[in-house]
Design a protein around this motif. Structure first.
Motif, PDB file in Angstrom:
ATOM      1  N   VAL A  79     -22.985  38.033  17.690  1.00  0.00           N
ATOM      2  CA  VAL A  79     -23.079  37.235  18.916  1.00  0.00           C
ATOM      3  C   VAL A  79     -21.868  36.307  18.994  1.00  0.00           C
ATOM      4  O   VAL A  79     -21.532  35.641  18.019  1.00  0.00           O
ATOM      5  CB  VAL A  79     -24.378  36.385  18.936  1.00  0.00           C
ATOM      6  N   TYR A  80     -21.240  36.281  20.170  1.00  0.00           N
ATOM      7  CA  TYR A  80     -20.177  35.305  20.375  1.00  0.00           C
ATOM      8  C   TYR A  80     -20.845  33.950  20.556  1.00  0.00           C
ATOM      9  O   TYR A  80     -21.621  33.744  21.488  1.00  0.00           O
ATOM     10  CB  TYR A  80     -19.324  35.640  21.606  1.00  0.00           C
ATOM     11  N   VAL A  81     -20.557  33.039  19.633  1.00  0.00           N
ATOM     12  CA  VAL A  81     -21.101  31.692  19.673  1.00  0.00           C
ATOM     13  C   VAL A  81     -19.921  30.739  19.861  1.00  0.00           C
ATOM     14  O   VAL A  81     -19.130  30.541  18.935  1.00  0.00           O
ATOM     15  CB  VAL A  81     -21.866  31.348  18.372  1.00  0.00           C
ATOM     16  N   PRO A  82     -19.787  30.172  21.050  1.00  0.00           N
ATOM     17  CA  PRO A  82     -18.681  29.241  21.282  1.00  0.00           C
ATOM     18  C   PRO A  82     -18.782  28.033  20.351  1.00  0.00           C
ATOM     19  O   PRO A  82     -19.881  27.647  19.937  1.00  0.00           O
ATOM     20  CB  PRO A  82     -18.870  28.802  22.734  1.00  0.00           C
ATOM     21  N   SER A  83     -17.661  27.446  20.041  1.00  0.00           N
ATOM     22  CA  SER A  83     -17.676  26.246  19.196  1.00  0.00           C
ATOM     23  C   SER A  83     -18.312  25.102  19.969  1.00  0.00           C
ATOM     24  O   SER A  83     -18.475  25.163  21.193  1.00  0.00           O
ATOM     25  CB  SER A  83     -16.252  25.882  18.777  1.00  0.00           C
ATOM     26  N   THR A  84     -18.633  24.050  19.272  1.00  0.00           N
ATOM     27  CA  THR A  84     -19.241  22.883  19.916  1.00  0.00           C
ATOM     28  C   THR A  84     -18.267  22.209  20.881  1.00  0.00           C
ATOM     29  O   THR A  84     -18.687  21.437  21.733  1.00  0.00           O
ATOM     30  CB  THR A  84     -19.734  21.871  18.870  1.00  0.00           C
ATOM     31  N   ASP A  85     -16.980  22.523  20.752  1.00  0.00           N
ATOM     32  CA  ASP A  85     -15.984  22.001  21.693  1.00  0.00           C
ATOM     33  C   ASP A  85     -15.998  22.773  23.006  1.00  0.00           C
ATOM     34  O   ASP A  85     -15.409  22.336  23.993  1.00  0.00           O
ATOM     35  CB  ASP A  85     -14.582  22.086  21.093  1.00  0.00           C
ATOM     36  N   GLU A  86     -16.628  23.937  23.015  1.00  0.00           N
ATOM     37  CA  GLU A  86     -16.670  24.802  24.194  1.00  0.00           C
ATOM     38  C   GLU A  86     -18.077  24.860  24.788  1.00  0.00           C
ATOM     39  O   GLU A  86     -18.602  25.929  25.048  1.00  0.00           O
ATOM     40  CB  GLU A  86     -16.259  26.223  23.821  1.00  0.00           C
ATOM     41  N   LEU A  87     -18.665  23.712  25.004  1.00  0.00           N
ATOM     42  CA  LEU A  87     -20.050  23.661  25.480  1.00  0.00           C
ATOM     43  C   LEU A  87     -20.242  24.307  26.849  1.00  0.00           C
ATOM     44  O   LEU A  87     -21.357  24.660  27.214  1.00  0.00           O
ATOM     45  CB  LEU A  87     -20.554  22.212  25.516  1.00  0.00           C
ATOM     46  N   ASN A  88     -19.174  24.494  27.608  1.00  0.00           N
ATOM     47  CA  ASN A  88     -19.297  25.128  28.920  1.00  0.00           C
ATOM     48  C   ASN A  88     -19.218  26.645  28.841  1.00  0.00           C
ATOM     49  O   ASN A  88     -19.386  27.334  29.838  1.00  0.00           O
ATOM     50  CB  ASN A  88     -18.233  24.591  29.881  1.00  0.00           C
TER      51      ASN A  88
END
Length: 140
Positions: A79-88
């Motif tokens: 699963v692609y899980v964005p970093s916490t910096d990429e909340l959008n």
């Protein structure tokens, strides 16, 4: 479809067997106290493919952002899980075979998504979401 499911005659070849073992190993490595939350997230993702940001998805499921990310910690290979910096940004499954695996109880055993439970959870969360995000008007 019995060929893919491995059913049919004894010794039937299942071309997805090795992939299923990999997926089971990934899910087995998730701590037992986190797995139910992981499955809730996966249920929403697999059955609804929401275009919600990770922040909104966590909020929709009424999950703390840190726990939401903890529940996804073991899934970075599928699963692609964005970093916490990429909340959008939003989650997405890399390959359809993982979604297919989760929907087929013959392939994934205890990791099978209970579609009725997922639909029920999403319906409850949608009501909660609507109730908390829509301004209430007094009836006169």
């Amino acid at each position: 479809m019995t060929f893919l499911g491995g059913g049919g005659t004894v010794g039937a070849i299942n071309p997805l067997h090795a992939l299923d073992l990999l997926y089971r190993k990934i899910l087995t490595d998730i701590p037992a106290d986190v797995l139910p939350t992981t499955m809730r997230i996966l249920g929403l993702l697999v059955l609804y493919s929401p275009r919600l940001s990770t922040e909104d998805q966590a909020r929709f499921l009424n999950l703390d952002q840190a726990f939401f990310y903890r529940a996804l910690q073991q899934l970075h290979s599928v699963v692609y899980v964005p970093s916490t910096d990429e909340l959008n940004s939003s989650l997405h499954i890399y390959h359809a075979s993982f979604s297919d695996f989760l929907k087929d109880s013959n392939r994934c055993d205890k990791f099978s998504l209970n579609e009725k439970a997922v639909h029920y959870d999403v319906a409850l969360q949608a009501l909660h979401w609507t109730e908390n995000s829509t301004p209430r008007k007094a009836f006169t």
